[in-house]
Structure formats: C-alpha cells, structure tokens
Write a protein that holds these residues in place. Structure first.
Motif, PDB file in Angstrom:
ATOM      1  N   SER A 149      43.651  30.742 -65.533  1.00  0.00           N
ATOM      2  CA  SER A 149      44.443  31.302 -64.435  1.00  0.00           C
ATOM      3  C   SER A 149      45.088  30.255 -63.526  1.00  0.00           C
ATOM      4  CB  SER A 149      43.550  32.212 -63.567  1.00  0.00           C
ATOM      5  OG  SER A 149      42.470  31.471 -63.020  1.00  0.00           O
ATOM      6  N   ARG A 150      44.707  28.987 -63.639  1.00  0.00           N
ATOM      7  CA  ARG A 150      45.177  27.988 -62.668  1.00  0.00           C
ATOM      8  C   ARG A 150      45.719  26.749 -63.374  1.00  0.00           C
ATOM      9  NH1 ARG A 150      41.206  27.479 -57.593  1.00  0.00           N
ATOM     10  NH2 ARG A 150      43.201  26.827 -56.710  1.00  0.00           N
ATOM     11  N   ILE A 151      46.666  26.964 -64.263  1.00  0.00           N
ATOM     12  CA  ILE A 151      47.167  25.866 -65.082  1.00  0.00           C
ATOM     13  C   ILE A 151      47.966  24.871 -64.244  1.00  0.00           C
ATOM     14  CG2 ILE A 151      48.699  25.249 -66.980  1.00  0.00           C
ATOM     15  CD1 ILE A 151      47.838  27.815 -68.372  1.00  0.00           C
ATOM     16  N   ASP A 152      48.945  25.357 -63.465  1.00  0.00           N
ATOM     17  CA  ASP A 152      49.756  24.434 -62.677  1.00  0.00           C
ATOM     18  C   ASP A 152      48.931  23.721 -61.613  1.00  0.00           C
ATOM     19  OD1 ASP A 152      53.058  24.731 -62.972  1.00  0.00           O
ATOM     20  OD2 ASP A 152      51.893  26.324 -63.893  1.00  0.00           O
ATOM     21  N   ASP A 153      47.987  24.447 -60.989  1.00  0.00           N
ATOM     22  CA  ASP A 153      47.092  23.799 -60.030  1.00  0.00           C
ATOM     23  C   ASP A 153      46.287  22.698 -60.715  1.00  0.00           C
ATOM     24  OD1 ASP A 153      48.029  25.584 -58.183  1.00  0.00           O
ATOM     25  OD2 ASP A 153      46.128  26.625 -57.871  1.00  0.00           O
ATOM     26  N   SER A 154      45.825  22.979 -61.934  1.00  0.00           N
ATOM     27  CA  SER A 154      45.036  21.988 -62.670  1.00  0.00           C
ATOM     28  C   SER A 154      45.882  20.773 -63.023  1.00  0.00           C
ATOM     29  CB  SER A 154      44.453  22.615 -63.934  1.00  0.00           C
ATOM     30  OG  SER A 154      43.497  23.608 -63.610  1.00  0.00           O
ATOM     31  N   LEU A 155      47.106  20.987 -63.482  1.00  0.00           N
ATOM     32  CA  LEU A 155      47.993  19.863 -63.766  1.00  0.00           C
ATOM     33  C   LEU A 155      48.217  19.020 -62.512  1.00  0.00           C
ATOM     34  CD1 LEU A 155      50.673  21.592 -66.016  1.00  0.00           C
ATOM     35  CD2 LEU A 155      49.089  19.799 -66.738  1.00  0.00           C
ATOM     36  N   MET A 194      44.766  12.711 -59.857  1.00  0.00           N
ATOM     37  CA  MET A 194      43.623  11.885 -60.243  1.00  0.00           C
ATOM     38  C   MET A 194      44.077  10.700 -61.098  1.00  0.00           C
ATOM     39  SD  MET A 194      40.860  14.913 -61.112  1.00  0.00           S
ATOM     40  CE  MET A 194      39.536  13.858 -61.627  1.00  0.00           C
ATOM     41  N   LEU A 195      45.035  10.947 -61.988  1.00  0.00           N
ATOM     42  CA  LEU A 195      45.560   9.874 -62.830  1.00  0.00           C
ATOM     43  C   LEU A 195      46.217   8.797 -61.977  1.00  0.00           C
ATOM     44  CD1 LEU A 195      46.092   9.274 -65.964  1.00  0.00           C
ATOM     45  CD2 LEU A 195      48.409  10.067 -65.491  1.00  0.00           C
ATOM     46  N   PHE A 196      46.885   9.201 -60.897  1.00  0.00           N
ATOM     47  CA  PHE A 196      47.560   8.250 -60.012  1.00  0.00           C
ATOM     48  C   PHE A 196      46.586   7.478 -59.122  1.00  0.00           C
ATOM     49  CE2 PHE A 196      51.752  10.899 -59.870  1.00  0.00           C
ATOM     50  CZ  PHE A 196      52.035  10.493 -61.163  1.00  0.00           C
ATOM     51  N   ASP A 197      45.337   7.932 -59.036  1.00  0.00           N
ATOM     52  CA  ASP A 197      44.338   7.290 -58.178  1.00  0.00           C
ATOM     53  C   ASP A 197      43.651   6.173 -58.967  1.00  0.00           C
ATOM     54  OD1 ASP A 197      42.225   6.557 -56.562  1.00  0.00           O
ATOM     55  OD2 ASP A 197      41.626   8.612 -56.069  1.00  0.00           O
ATOM     56  N   ARG A 198      44.008   4.937 -58.666  1.00  0.00           N
ATOM     57  CA  ARG A 198      43.480   3.808 -59.431  1.00  0.00           C
ATOM     58  C   ARG A 198      41.966   3.636 -59.268  1.00  0.00           C
ATOM     59  NH1 ARG A 198      48.627   1.836 -57.815  1.00  0.00           N
ATOM     60  NH2 ARG A 198      49.851   0.864 -59.506  1.00  0.00           N
ATOM     61  N   ALA A 199      41.384   4.271 -58.247  1.00  0.00           N
ATOM     62  CA  ALA A 199      39.936   4.150 -58.053  1.00  0.00           C
ATOM     63  C   ALA A 199      39.149   5.069 -58.974  1.00  0.00           C
ATOM     64  CB  ALA A 199      39.574   4.454 -56.598  1.00  0.00           C
ATOM     65  N   MET A 200      39.820   6.049 -59.589  1.00  0.00           N
ATOM     66  CA  MET A 200      39.151   6.941 -60.534  1.00  0.00           C
ATOM     67  C   MET A 200      39.093   6.276 -61.901  1.00  0.00           C
ATOM     68  SD  MET A 200      38.404   9.755 -58.840  1.00  0.00           S
ATOM     69  CE  MET A 200      38.182  11.099 -59.994  1.00  0.00           C
ATOM     70  N   GLY A 201      38.044   6.546 -62.654  1.00  0.00           N
ATOM     71  CA  GLY A 201      37.933   6.005 -64.006  1.00  0.00           C
ATOM     72  C   GLY A 201      39.101   6.474 -64.862  1.00  0.00           C
ATOM     73  N   TYR A 202      39.859   5.522 -65.413  1.00  0.00           N
ATOM     74  CA  TYR A 202      41.102   5.859 -66.104  1.00  0.00           C
ATOM     75  C   TYR A 202      40.861   6.636 -67.395  1.00  0.00           C
ATOM     76  CZ  TYR A 202      45.401   5.386 -68.751  1.00  0.00           C
ATOM     77  OH  TYR A 202      46.516   5.655 -69.504  1.00  0.00           O
ATOM     78  N   SER A 203      39.852   6.264 -68.154  1.00  0.00           N
ATOM     79  CA  SER A 203      39.667   6.876 -69.466  1.00  0.00           C
ATOM     80  C   SER A 203      39.470   8.382 -69.359  1.00  0.00           C
ATOM     81  CB  SER A 203      38.470   6.244 -70.196  1.00  0.00           C
ATOM     82  OG  SER A 203      38.463   6.606 -71.564  1.00  0.00           O
ATOM     83  N   ALA A 204      38.659   8.837 -68.418  1.00  0.00           N
ATOM     84  CA  ALA A 204      38.423  10.275 -68.253  1.00  0.00           C
ATOM     85  C   ALA A 204      39.654  10.970 -67.677  1.00  0.00           C
ATOM     86  CB  ALA A 204      37.214  10.514 -67.360  1.00  0.00           C
ATOM     87  N   SER A 205      40.332  10.344 -66.713  1.00  0.00           N
ATOM     88  CA  SER A 205      41.555  10.937 -66.161  1.00  0.00           C
ATOM     89  C   SER A 205      42.592  11.144 -67.256  1.00  0.00           C
ATOM     90  CB  SER A 205      42.143  10.038 -65.070  1.00  0.00           C
ATOM     91  OG  SER A 205      41.274   9.913 -63.970  1.00  0.00           O
ATOM     92  N   HIS A 206      42.768  10.119 -68.083  1.00  0.00           N
ATOM     93  CA  HIS A 206      43.715  10.175 -69.193  1.00  0.00           C
ATOM     94  C   HIS A 206      43.343  11.285 -70.163  1.00  0.00           C
ATOM     95  CE1 HIS A 206      46.464   8.149 -72.151  1.00  0.00           C
ATOM     96  NE2 HIS A 206      45.670   8.770 -73.001  1.00  0.00           N
ATOM     97  N   ALA A 207      42.072  11.357 -70.520  1.00  0.00           N
ATOM     98  CA  ALA A 207      41.615  12.332 -71.513  1.00  0.00           C
ATOM     99  C   ALA A 207      41.786  13.762 -71.021  1.00  0.00           C
ATOM    100  CB  ALA A 207      40.155  12.060 -71.868  1.00  0.00           C
ATOM    101  N   LEU A 208      41.424  14.027 -69.783  1.00  0.00           N
ATOM    102  CA  LEU A 208      41.520  15.393 -69.252  1.00  0.00           C
ATOM    103  C   LEU A 208      42.968  15.862 -69.204  1.00  0.00           C
ATOM    104  CD1 LEU A 208      38.895  15.160 -66.364  1.00  0.00           C
ATOM    105  CD2 LEU A 208      38.698  16.603 -68.406  1.00  0.00           C
ATOM    106  N   LEU A 209      43.869  15.000 -68.732  1.00  0.00           N
ATOM    107  CA  LEU A 209      45.268  15.405 -68.661  1.00  0.00           C
ATOM    108  C   LEU A 209      45.849  15.596 -70.063  1.00  0.00           C
ATOM    109  CD1 LEU A 209      47.707  16.095 -66.953  1.00  0.00           C
ATOM    110  CD2 LEU A 209      48.240  13.651 -66.818  1.00  0.00           C
TER     111      LEU A 209
END
Length: 402
Positions: free
Chosen positions: A143-149, A155-170
């Motif tokens: 039900s929340r696809i655009d919100d999730s994107l 999160m992908l733009f946040d360099r402090a977040m682990g990149y591998s998981a951010s990349h994988a989820l998106l």
C-alpha cells in the motif's frame, strides 16, 4: 527520560538499534547508523551519549529474550555467544507494518539486512530471518510504494547508512515494480526481489568500504569485486537456498549479452538477469559516494533506458514506465526557482508531484507545499544532486502532508 548509552558494548561498524542523543536532546546518531571506528567512539563519549529510556527497555528486552530462547532451545555455548551480541537486533519480533512511521520501519529492515549480509554463513537461521524480513517488506509495498521509494532513496543518499543494505533494498523494490510492469508472474518477481537483496552477499563489507573509499580499487579489492557473484551464489547454496532462478540471477547479475560481462563472460543472459544488472547500475549511479556525488536521476534513467546505439530497449521502456525519470526522494529545481523533493511519481515520466522544500530565495520552507510539475508554473527546470541540498529532511513529517 534518557539513560546512558552502553557504548563500550557496541560493535564498531554495525548498525545502531536506537537513536543516540546528547543530554540536551540533540540527535548525535540515527538508528541504523554505525560507530565507524575507535576515534568516532571517543567523539561520542565526549558528548555523553544517551538513549531514550523506552527504546533502551525495548532493546534490552529483545536482548534478554534472545538469550532465553537460545537457552530454552538447548543451544551450544558458542551459538548463545553469537545470539548475545550486544546489538540485540531480533528480526523475529513481529511488528505491525503500520504501527510506526514508515522511515522507522525501513530503518529497522535496513539494520536487519545489514547484519544478515555481514554475517553471511555465520548468521543463525539466515533463511528464516531473511524470509521474515521479506514479509515485512511486502506488507509495506502492498500500500505504500511511493512512500517506500522516498524513504529508501533518502537512505541511499545518507552516507552514514551502510551502503550495501541501502543499495539492496532499493534495488529489490525497483525490481518488483518493473517486473510487475512487464507482467511477470509472482514466482519470477519473488526470485528477482530475493536476488536483488542478496546479489552482493559475497562482498557486503567491502561494498560498504568502497562507498567510503577515495582511492581506486587495489588488486585484491578488484579481484573480490570480480568474484563476488560466484561467491554470493555459493554462500546462498551453503545456506540452503534451492531456488534455481534466485541463484542464477545472483550468479549472472554482472553478465552482459555478447560476453562482455563478468565473472564468466556469458554470451547469453536471461531477461531477468539483464533487468537486475540494469537496476544495479541505476542505483549505483544515483548513489553519492565519499569521493563523488551521484548522477541526477534522469541521467541515470536514460543511461539504462537506451542501448549502445541510442535506441530504447524493452526492459528500459518498462523501467521508465514503472518509475518515471524522477524517483521519489530525489531532488529537482522548478522553473519558479524553488527546490523540491519528488514525493510521488506522476501521470507521465517527467511530471512527478514535488514538495517544495526551498524557496526561490534559497530559504528552507517550514511547511512545504505540493507542486504538480505537469502545470507550466511548476515545470522541472533540472534535476538536483543531493549534495546541493542543505536542508535536512524528516521523511515521515513530509509524507504525512500527502
């Protein structure tokens, strides 16, 4: 009410299970961020790090529950030692998808996936935990696809977040959307999503490191990158994965028709593997790294939309149809001089709905108005890379306005 953060018990480089504050209530680190190294730990200590008491109780409860479960299951001491790592994440705890703000839910899923990717074969019940994570993802995406994107791009733009998981989820969410546009059946969509989440399992820690690295890859890193599709496939097999399509996609996600890909130079590559590679490349290109800004979303989209001769491909056409040129969470400048963040995909690929977060005078807006870029007064002048935007966004607050 705050309590001291037990900082000496926290493993460096692993996602934090709670927000960290100073005694005056200023946020020091968000949940899901990491304490990078000993120097970073000392910096935090200087600020007397605190956590909210209710979050600390929930964290402690998950920790003690995990110990109790391991003891009652008569597990070995070695296994219990693995369970009782002080981070205390327990993705087996059921959480209603709509119980909390969507950015908090995705932050939890990011933390769970980071641990799974980092632990790999050493993870207890990898497949079970992975499937529970997937179920929680699906609850959000129904039900929340655009919100999730929106949240995942931020999160992908946040360099402090682990990149591998951010990349994988998106990649996983984009894969679902494009596969649905192509009319693929549920089984094929599911295999694609699972492959997107695990394609970099064989180099997850290196993936995170490379996002923070200024220098070119040294030979050992280059070899690890070259071999990671086969290593990821082998790890999944040893973990008990038997889905042949899932395994094939992980193995072939860097192969290209004609034999120019790697690691095996396959001349023939299936459509699903080609799509996964396309998505992987797109997400990598819009991602800001330590040494560079990401590409604007339309530029990255056009790069995957067209083949080497400049002609659109069927997969590229489906990609643009599903996502448009401006992904939710990316930034644009409007013809009226405002800077906005894309909130919703539009009726056409180049006309998303945008929340104007900066005025034409360069001042941040307290209550961003919604702009329909199909209207001439609010047409998009250009895409803006995240490094140009100095406003700190609160995704849940912004999304609540829609």
């Amino acid at each position: 009410m705050y309590v001291p953060l037990p900082i000496d018990d926290i493993t460096l480089g692993e996602p934090l299970p709670v927000n960290v504050w100073d005694p005056q209530g200023q946020l020091l680190l968000r949940k899901g961020h990491t304490i990078r190294d000993e120097r970073h730990r000392q910096w935090l200590l200087m600020h007397n790090p605190q956590v909210k008491e209710d979050e600390y109780r929930a964290w402690t409860y998950r920790y003690t529950t995990a110990i109790d479960r391991a003891l009652r299951g008569n597990q070995s001491l070695e296994a219990i030692a693995g369970v009782t790592r002080p981070m205390g994440f327990d993705d087996a705890v059921e959480v209603e998808p709509d119980a909390r703000p969507i950015d908090e839910i995705w932050a939890d899923l990011h933390a769970v996936l980071t641990l799974l990717l980092h632990q790999g074969e050493q993870a207890q019940d990898f497949v079970g935990r992975f499937l529970r994570l997937e179920q929680r993802m699906q609850a959000l995406l129904r039900s929340r696809i655009d919100d999730s994107l929106f949240v995942l791009v931020q999160m992908l733009f946040d360099r402090a977040m682990g990149y591998s998981a951010s990349h994988a989820l998106l990649c996983a969410v984009i894969g679902r959307l494009v596969a649905q546009t192509l009319g693929w059946d549920e089984a094929r969509q599911q295999s694609l999503q699972r492959a997107a989440l695990t394609m970099n399992l064989g180099m997850a820690r290196l993936h995170d490191d490379l996002a923070r690295q200024d220098a070119a890859l040294h030979p050992e890193q280059r070899r690890a990158v070259w071999e990671h599709p086969l290593r990821s496939e082998a790890i999944l097999r040893r973990l008990g994965v038997v889905d042949a399509v899932w395994l094939e996609l992980v193995r072939d996600h860097h192969e290209q028709a004609g034999g120019t890909g790697y690691p095996q130079g396959r001349a023939e590559v299936g459509a699903a593997a080609q799509l996964l590679r396309m998505i992987d490349v797109y997400v990598a290109r819009i991602s800001p790294r330590h040494a560079r800004s990401g590409l604007p979303s339309p530029r990255a989209a056009r790069d995957v939309y067209l083949d080497a001769s400049g002609a659109p491909t069927p997969l590229g056409t489906a990609f643009i149809k599903a996502l448009g040129l401006y992904l939710p969470g990316t930034f644009v400048e409007l013809v009226n001089g405002e800077v906005g963040v894309v909130a919703r995909r539009g009726r056409r690929a180049n006309t998303p709905l945008v929340l104007a977060i900066v005025t034409r005078d360069g001042l941040p807006r307290g209550e961003p108005p919604l702009r329909d870029t199909s209207e001439p007064a609010y047409e998009i002048r250009r895409a803006v890379v995240p490094d140009e935007v100095k406003v700190r966004l609160q995704p849940a607050r912004l999304l609540a306005r829609l």
